[in-house]
Design a protein around this motif. Structure first.
Motif, PDB file in Angstrom:
ATOM      1  N   ASP A  23       0.816  -1.218   0.000  1.00 42.20           N
ATOM      2  CA  ASP A  23       0.000   0.000   0.000  1.00 42.20           C
ATOM      3  C   ASP A  23       0.851   1.270   0.000  1.00 42.20           C
ATOM      4  OD1 ASP A  23       0.868  -0.772   2.594  1.00 42.20           O
ATOM      5  OD2 ASP A  23      -0.575   0.597   3.507  1.00 42.20           O
ATOM      6  N   ILE A  24       2.147   1.147   0.193  1.00 45.21           N
ATOM      7  CA  ILE A  24       3.021   2.321   0.276  1.00 45.21           C
ATOM      8  C   ILE A  24       3.536   2.681  -1.113  1.00 45.21           C
ATOM      9  CG2 ILE A  24       5.188   3.240   1.182  1.00 45.21           C
ATOM     10  CD1 ILE A  24       4.788   1.508   3.645  1.00 45.21           C
ATOM     11  N   LEU A  25       3.341   3.942  -1.467  1.00 46.45           N
ATOM     12  CA  LEU A  25       3.945   4.520  -2.664  1.00 46.45           C
ATOM     13  C   LEU A  25       5.176   5.284  -2.202  1.00 46.45           C
ATOM     14  CD1 LEU A  25       0.712   5.989  -4.279  1.00 46.45           C
ATOM     15  CD2 LEU A  25       1.703   3.717  -4.605  1.00 46.45           C
ATOM     16  N   VAL A  26       6.092   5.550  -3.119  1.00 42.89           N
ATOM     17  CA  VAL A  26       7.298   6.274  -2.724  1.00 42.89           C
ATOM     18  C   VAL A  26       7.654   7.301  -3.794  1.00 42.89           C
ATOM     19  CG1 VAL A  26       8.933   4.623  -3.727  1.00 42.89           C
ATOM     20  CG2 VAL A  26       9.620   5.987  -1.782  1.00 42.89           C
ATOM     21  N   GLU A  27       8.134   8.444  -3.303  1.00 41.32           N
ATOM     22  CA  GLU A  27       8.663   9.482  -4.188  1.00 41.32           C
ATOM     23  C   GLU A  27      10.164   9.551  -3.958  1.00 41.32           C
ATOM     24  OE1 GLU A  27       6.922  13.624  -5.148  1.00 41.32           O
ATOM     25  OE2 GLU A  27       8.316  13.919  -3.450  1.00 41.32           O
ATOM     26  N   ILE A  28      10.920   9.474  -5.025  1.00 42.62           N
ATOM     27  CA  ILE A  28      12.371   9.594  -4.950  1.00 42.62           C
ATOM     28  C   ILE A  28      12.724  11.010  -5.383  1.00 42.62           C
ATOM     29  CG2 ILE A  28      14.597   8.695  -5.719  1.00 42.62           C
ATOM     30  CD1 ILE A  28      12.805   6.675  -4.154  1.00 42.62           C
ATOM     31  N   GLN A  29      13.373  11.749  -4.491  1.00 44.23           N
ATOM     32  CA  GLN A  29      13.709  13.142  -4.739  1.00 44.23           C
ATOM     33  C   GLN A  29      15.208  13.263  -4.993  1.00 44.23           C
ATOM     34  OE1 GLN A  29      12.314  14.995  -1.126  1.00 44.23           O
ATOM     35  NE2 GLN A  29      10.176  14.859  -1.767  1.00 44.23           N
ATOM     36  N   GLY A  30      15.575  13.631  -6.207  1.00 40.70           N
ATOM     37  CA  GLY A  30      16.980  13.794  -6.574  1.00 40.70           C
ATOM     38  C   GLY A  30      17.479  15.176  -6.201  1.00 40.70           C
ATOM     39  N   ASN A  31      18.633  15.223  -5.556  1.00 41.85           N
ATOM     40  CA  ASN A  31      19.228  16.481  -5.097  1.00 41.85           C
ATOM     41  C   ASN A  31      20.688  16.557  -5.507  1.00 41.85           C
ATOM     42  OD1 ASN A  31      17.052  17.612  -3.078  1.00 41.85           O
ATOM     43  ND2 ASN A  31      17.197  15.419  -2.712  1.00 41.85           N
ATOM     44  N   CYS A  32      21.197  17.783  -5.615  1.00 43.55           N
ATOM     45  CA  CYS A  32      22.585  18.018  -6.019  1.00 43.55           C
ATOM     46  C   CYS A  32      23.214  19.076  -5.122  1.00 43.55           C
ATOM     47  CB  CYS A  32      22.632  18.534  -7.457  1.00 43.55           C
ATOM     48  SG  CYS A  32      21.904  17.416  -8.646  1.00 43.55           S
ATOM     49  N   ILE A  66       6.315   4.124  -7.779  1.00 45.27           N
ATOM     50  CA  ILE A  66       7.467   4.989  -7.548  1.00 45.27           C
ATOM     51  C   ILE A  66       7.402   6.197  -8.481  1.00 45.27           C
ATOM     52  CG2 ILE A  66       9.980   5.105  -7.488  1.00 45.27           C
ATOM     53  CD1 ILE A  66       9.883   1.956  -7.525  1.00 45.27           C
ATOM     54  N   SER A  67       7.433   7.380  -7.903  1.00 46.41           N
ATOM     55  CA  SER A  67       7.535   8.603  -8.697  1.00 46.41           C
ATOM     56  C   SER A  67       8.895   9.245  -8.421  1.00 46.41           C
ATOM     57  CB  SER A  67       6.401   9.569  -8.362  1.00 46.41           C
ATOM     58  OG  SER A  67       6.461   9.955  -7.009  1.00 46.41           O
ATOM     59  N   THR A  68       9.319  10.084  -9.333  1.00 48.36           N
ATOM     60  CA  THR A  68      10.593  10.786  -9.159  1.00 48.36           C
ATOM     61  C   THR A  68      10.389  12.279  -9.369  1.00 48.36           C
ATOM     62  OG1 THR A  68      11.248  10.532 -11.474  1.00 48.36           O
ATOM     63  CG2 THR A  68      11.987   8.817  -9.937  1.00 48.36           C
ATOM     64  N   VAL A  69      11.228  13.043  -8.719  1.00 50.71           N
ATOM     65  CA  VAL A  69      11.258  14.490  -8.894  1.00 50.71           C
ATOM     66  C   VAL A  69      12.698  14.941  -8.659  1.00 50.71           C
ATOM     67  CG1 VAL A  69      10.656  14.982  -6.490  1.00 50.71           C
ATOM     68  CG2 VAL A  69      10.167  16.686  -8.259  1.00 50.71           C
ATOM     69  N   SER A  70      13.105  15.967  -9.376  1.00 51.98           N
ATOM     70  CA  SER A  70      14.433  16.530  -9.174  1.00 51.98           C
ATOM     71  C   SER A  70      14.298  17.917  -8.571  1.00 51.98           C
ATOM     72  CB  SER A  70      15.189  16.631 -10.497  1.00 51.98           C
ATOM     73  OG  SER A  70      16.424  17.301 -10.292  1.00 51.98           O
ATOM     74  N   TYR A  71      15.038  18.151  -7.499  1.00 53.66           N
ATOM     75  CA  TYR A  71      15.101  19.471  -6.896  1.00 53.66           C
ATOM     76  C   TYR A  71      16.422  20.159  -7.231  1.00 53.66           C
ATOM     77  CZ  TYR A  71      10.882  18.396  -4.337  1.00 53.66           C
ATOM     78  OH  TYR A  71       9.585  18.074  -4.020  1.00 53.66           O
ATOM     79  N   GLY A  72      17.290  19.483  -7.991  1.00 51.91           N
ATOM     80  CA  GLY A  72      18.572  20.087  -8.324  1.00 51.91           C
ATOM     81  C   GLY A  72      19.288  20.524  -7.062  1.00 51.91           C
ATOM     82  N   GLU A  73      19.706  21.774  -7.037  1.00 49.28           N
ATOM     83  CA  GLU A  73      20.438  22.314  -5.887  1.00 49.28           C
ATOM     84  C   GLU A  73      19.535  23.087  -4.926  1.00 49.28           C
ATOM     85  OE1 GLU A  73      22.422  26.358  -7.319  1.00 49.28           O
ATOM     86  OE2 GLU A  73      22.656  24.767  -8.814  1.00 49.28           O
ATOM     87  N   SER A  74      18.217  23.096  -5.179  1.00 47.40           N
ATOM     88  CA  SER A  74      17.310  23.968  -4.424  1.00 47.40           C
ATOM     89  C   SER A  74      16.891  23.427  -3.059  1.00 47.40           C
ATOM     90  CB  SER A  74      16.064  24.272  -5.261  1.00 47.40           C
ATOM     91  OG  SER A  74      15.279  23.102  -5.414  1.00 47.40           O
ATOM     92  N   ASN A  75      17.285  22.206  -2.707  1.00 42.11           N
ATOM     93  CA  ASN A  75      16.861  21.605  -1.445  1.00 42.11           C
ATOM     94  C   ASN A  75      18.075  21.076  -0.674  1.00 42.11           C
ATOM     95  OD1 ASN A  75      15.058  20.648   0.476  1.00 42.11           O
ATOM     96  ND2 ASN A  75      14.807  18.686  -0.560  1.00 42.11           N
ATOM     97  N   PRO A  76      18.997  21.979  -0.287  1.00 49.54           N
ATOM     98  CA  PRO A  76      20.214  21.497   0.393  1.00 49.54           C
ATOM     99  C   PRO A  76      19.920  20.925   1.768  1.00 49.54           C
ATOM    100  CG  PRO A  76      20.127  23.882   0.456  1.00 49.54           C
ATOM    101  CD  PRO A  76      18.969  23.428  -0.403  1.00 49.54           C
TER     102      PRO A  76
END
Length: 98
Positions: A23-32, A66-76
């Motif tokens: 039942d758990i979904l997950v979002e993978i957040q890419g950061n730099c 599974i969903s993905t999102v990129s925050y680049g450098e905006s989420n240190p």
């Protein structure tokens, strides 16, 4: 965006949890870290998140969970201009959703 041994170990444990909780979904957040252009870091964050997603899918987790999102450098995670701060900011966050 390559997965090191530590990341693979963490993902292996996360995949086991997800296999036991369909039942758990997950979002993978890419950061730099802050180095590089905004466009470059957004693309790198997406590749980082996609690498994690691919690992989970190859471990038997449905791609649709599974969903993905990129925050680049905006989420240190760490402030500063040192290798230690940059290293902490180069990551993929694993965010469970319901």
């Amino acid at each position: 965006f390559s997965l090191n041994d530590g990341a693979r170990g963490t993902l292996r444990r996360n995949a086991e949890i997800l296999q036991g909780h369909s039942d758990i979904l997950v979002e993978i957040q890419g950061n730099c870290d802050e180095r590089g252009s905004e466009e470059y870091n957004l693309a790198l964050g997406e590749r980082r998140a996609q690498s994690v997603k691919d690992y989970l899918v190859n471990s038997g987790i449905s791609r649709g969970r599974i969903s993905t999102v990129s925050y680049g450098e905006s989420n240190p995670q760490a402030m500063g201009h040192s290798e230690g701060a940059w290293q902490r900011n180069r990551r993929a966050d694993f965010v469970p959703k319901r």
